[in-house]
Design a protein around this motif. Sequence first.
Motif, PDB file in Angstrom:
ATOM      1  N   TRP A  23       0.804  -1.243  -0.589  1.00 33.89           N
ATOM      2  CA  TRP A  23       0.302   0.331   0.274  1.00 33.89           C
ATOM      3  C   TRP A  23       0.995   1.409   0.332  1.00 33.89           C
ATOM      4  N   SER A  24       1.984   1.173   0.783  1.00 39.60           N
ATOM      5  CA  SER A  24       2.841   2.292   1.120  1.00 39.60           C
ATOM      6  C   SER A  24       3.666   3.328  -0.470  1.00 39.60           C
ATOM      7  N   VAL A  25       4.019   1.566  -1.166  1.00 46.46           N
ATOM      8  CA  VAL A  25       4.373   1.845  -2.376  1.00 46.46           C
ATOM      9  C   VAL A  25       3.442   2.911  -3.487  1.00 46.46           C
ATOM     10  N   GLU A  26       2.193   2.222  -3.681  1.00 46.31           N
ATOM     11  CA  GLU A  26       0.778   2.578  -4.663  1.00 46.31           C
ATOM     12  C   GLU A  26       0.495   3.698  -3.740  1.00 46.31           C
ATOM     13  N   VAL A  27       0.521   4.221  -2.861  1.00 48.24           N
ATOM     14  CA  VAL A  27      -0.023   5.331  -1.990  1.00 48.24           C
ATOM     15  C   VAL A  27       1.117   6.877  -2.905  1.00 48.24           C
ATOM     16  N   VAL A  28       2.871   6.379  -2.555  1.00 49.23           N
ATOM     17  CA  VAL A  28       4.323   7.524  -2.836  1.00 49.23           C
ATOM     18  C   VAL A  28       3.848   7.758  -4.454  1.00 49.23           C
ATOM     19  N   ASP A  29       3.108   6.577  -5.309  1.00 50.47           N
ATOM     20  CA  ASP A  29       3.482   6.876  -6.276  1.00 50.47           C
ATOM     21  C   ASP A  29       2.302   7.930  -6.835  1.00 50.47           C
ATOM     22  N   ARG A  30       0.859   7.264  -6.328  1.00 51.61           N
ATOM     23  CA  ARG A  30      -0.661   8.348  -6.426  1.00 51.61           C
ATOM     24  C   ARG A  30      -0.120   9.571  -5.520  1.00 51.61           C
ATOM     25  N   LEU A  31       0.521  10.145  -4.695  1.00 53.10           N
ATOM     26  CA  LEU A  31       0.692  11.574  -4.283  1.00 53.10           C
ATOM     27  C   LEU A  31       2.099  11.698  -5.073  1.00 53.10           C
ATOM     28  N   LYS A  32       2.273  11.365  -5.368  1.00 56.79           N
ATOM     29  CA  LYS A  32       3.420  11.721  -6.455  1.00 56.79           C
ATOM     30  C   LYS A  32       2.313  12.337  -7.414  1.00 56.79           C
ATOM     31  N   THR A  33       1.264  12.073  -8.565  1.00 57.67           N
ATOM     32  CA  THR A  33       0.971  11.914 -10.048  1.00 57.67           C
ATOM     33  C   THR A  33       0.410  13.150  -9.318  1.00 57.67           C
ATOM     34  N   LEU A  34       0.395  13.394  -8.552  1.00 54.68           N
ATOM     35  CA  LEU A  34      -1.554  14.498  -8.283  1.00 54.68           C
ATOM     36  C   LEU A  34      -0.588  16.224  -7.117  1.00 54.68           C
ATOM     37  N   GLY A  35       1.199  15.865  -7.595  1.00 54.33           N
ATOM     38  CA  GLY A  35       1.817  16.731  -7.491  1.00 54.33           C
ATOM     39  C   GLY A  35       2.226  17.197  -5.867  1.00 54.33           C
ATOM     40  N   ILE A  36       2.261  15.975  -4.898  1.00 55.72           N
ATOM     41  CA  ILE A  36       1.821  16.239  -3.946  1.00 55.72           C
ATOM     42  C   ILE A  36       3.718  16.140  -2.951  1.00 55.72           C
ATOM     43  N   LEU A  37       4.090  14.918  -3.378  1.00 49.65           N
ATOM     44  CA  LEU A  37       5.479  13.960  -3.362  1.00 49.65           C
ATOM     45  C   LEU A  37       7.193  14.562  -4.310  1.00 49.65           C
ATOM     46  N   PRO A  38       7.435  14.740  -3.852  1.00 49.76           N
ATOM     47  CA  PRO A  38       8.468  15.066  -5.116  1.00 49.76           C
ATOM     48  C   PRO A  38       9.026  13.428  -5.370  1.00 49.76           C
ATOM     49  N   LEU A  39       9.452  14.157  -7.145  1.00 46.93           N
ATOM     50  CA  LEU A  39       9.583  12.874  -7.496  1.00 46.93           C
ATOM     51  C   LEU A  39      10.220  11.818  -7.746  1.00 46.93           C
ATOM     52  N   TRP A  40      11.464  11.941  -6.995  1.00 48.82           N
ATOM     53  CA  TRP A  40      12.503  11.477  -6.352  1.00 48.82           C
ATOM     54  C   TRP A  40      12.066  10.066  -5.046  1.00 48.82           C
ATOM     55  N   THR A  41      10.944  10.590  -4.866  1.00 48.20           N
ATOM     56  CA  THR A  41       9.831  10.202  -3.518  1.00 48.20           C
ATOM     57  C   THR A  41      10.278   8.310  -4.061  1.00 48.20           C
ATOM     58  N   GLY A  42      10.760   7.094  -3.330  1.00 42.45           N
ATOM     59  CA  GLY A  42      10.499   5.845  -3.271  1.00 42.45           C
ATOM     60  C   GLY A  42      11.166   4.976  -4.973  1.00 42.45           C
ATOM     61  N   THR A  43      12.109   6.488  -5.257  1.00 36.84           N
ATOM     62  CA  THR A  43      12.821   5.331  -6.557  1.00 36.84           C
ATOM     63  C   THR A  43      14.029   4.665  -6.184  1.00 36.84           C
ATOM     64  N   ARG A  44      14.578   4.884  -5.025  1.00 37.17           N
ATOM     65  CA  ARG A  44      15.381   3.332  -4.238  1.00 37.17           C
ATOM     66  C   ARG A  44      14.806   3.253  -2.779  1.00 37.17           C
ATOM     67  N   VAL A 205      15.759  17.925 -12.540  1.00 42.66           N
ATOM     68  CA  VAL A 205      15.798  18.868 -13.947  1.00 42.66           C
ATOM     69  C   VAL A 205      14.956  20.386 -13.705  1.00 42.66           C
ATOM     70  N   ARG A 206      13.748  20.163 -13.206  1.00 39.26           N
ATOM     71  CA  ARG A 206      13.049  20.552 -12.549  1.00 39.26           C
ATOM     72  C   ARG A 206      12.179  20.211 -11.548  1.00 39.26           C
ATOM     73  N   PRO A 207      11.285  21.068 -11.072  1.00 39.03           N
ATOM     74  CA  PRO A 207      10.477  20.923 -10.444  1.00 39.03           C
ATOM     75  C   PRO A 207       9.392  19.540 -10.933  1.00 39.03           C
ATOM     76  N   HIS A 208       8.959  19.856 -11.659  1.00 42.48           N
ATOM     77  CA  HIS A 208       8.656  18.311 -12.643  1.00 42.48           C
ATOM     78  C   HIS A 208       8.893  17.518 -13.071  1.00 42.48           C
ATOM     79  N   LEU A 209      10.534  17.613 -13.020  1.00 40.05           N
ATOM     80  CA  LEU A 209      11.177  16.988 -14.111  1.00 40.05           C
ATOM     81  C   LEU A 209      12.472  15.656 -13.879  1.00 40.05           C
TER      82      LEU A 209
END
Length: 447
Positions: A23-44, A205-209
């Motif tokens: 559930w935590s992985v799915e929630v992190v991905d959803r919150l990243k998609t909503l622009g809440i968490l930074p995109l680097w979250t959960g890549t490691r 590279v950018r806040p959204h990239l």
Amino acid sequence: MVVLCLLAAGMLVRPPAALALPWSVEVVDRLKTLGILPLWTGTRRPVAAVELRAALREVDSSAVALLAPADRQMLDRLRWEAGPEEWPVAGVGVAGGNVARLYALQRDYFALVSTPYRATQGMVGWAVDSPTAGMWIGPESPFLLGRERMGWGPGGAGGLLFADAAPPFDRLQYSAAWPTVRYTKVVGWLDGGRSLVAGRADWMVRPHLRLGFSEAVVMDGAPYWVYVVQPVPFLINQILGHVLRAQQQGIDDNYLGTVDLEWLPHPGLRLYGEVLIDDLTLPPNPFPWRWGATVGVQTARREGGGYLIQYTVVPNWTYSASRPALHYLLRGFPLAHPLGADFDALHLRWTLSSTASPTLWATYIRKGEGEVGRFWTDLTEATTYAFLRGVVEYSLVVGVDWRVGGGPGGLVATIRPWVVRRENAGHVPGRTETDWGVEVAAQWTGD
């Protein structure tokens, strides 16, 4: 065949040091998609509590106010898991996570320990067929020492260089963060006297990239010191290995590298991809390339719901080496994608209204007879069986995820019934099989 697996249920008196639940992985991905968490979250993965706290510090409170109640509840749960900046008490708990290798379930049990000081956090437990234990050490926990799984990249559990489905291995890991770059270096020890050195850099590279660069070198014997001290991931170690090891010492290490990308064109739409390079051959070398790729798109509506589409392809011969000792295997399983090589897979997920509502999902897989650890014997075999070798097995897996709970403290659980239909099952022409099962992952926390 029916499989029912209760992976974990226990009491956490303080938040864990790593996130291990689906559930935590799915929630992190959803919150990243909503622009809440930074995109680097959960890549490691697993995500250390200090990394999660750093990600939560970047959350915009005005954006949180626009979230659906269920999403705010899951964000509060992540804050609970991350813990406070200072740790007032010590505690011990139990948590668990599950991994599906094609269709077979594994059982993982973890005891997660937090000390009275934020400088040290750790976990001990049992995963698959071996014990796991890890300790994060330092003022901001830059060092991890222990035996643990590792997942890299944006593609969920199916990372192309390291996947969460792989067995745990002994490693020493160092992490550092700068304003736009987060860096990780890993020195690991595998079975059969082999070792591994890996590095990863996530560049905002950018806040959204975000761009990610990763590499791994598997070698026979102890870690080569030049790989260990060299801090720049991607290609440099390949050059050093070719010049210093292959030419001067006659040693042929197995080098792999990846490039991955995540882009948020606007909140609610996330595009991502990953490319693995095992071996690129140029003329006059006639042998085929060995590579892999994942592309995906995820949407998330602020009022709740959304969908994900992901496609992964890994041709035959990828992850294998001419020397058996250098195959990208650990205890018989790939260190990377759980399906190994010689396959492609299309995965679809559709959440009806919110993270608390059922999620429907389906995966269609084509799997050839190629496998990690099997290398060509001549040019004819290499080029003839480059993709979907022999009798291809076709599989369709359909399931639904129900989530229970999710607020700070208390129970959060995922119940996942599924059914699979296989044609040419086991690569036997005309053979069909239908299986079904249920996966359960649960965690309970309390003061």
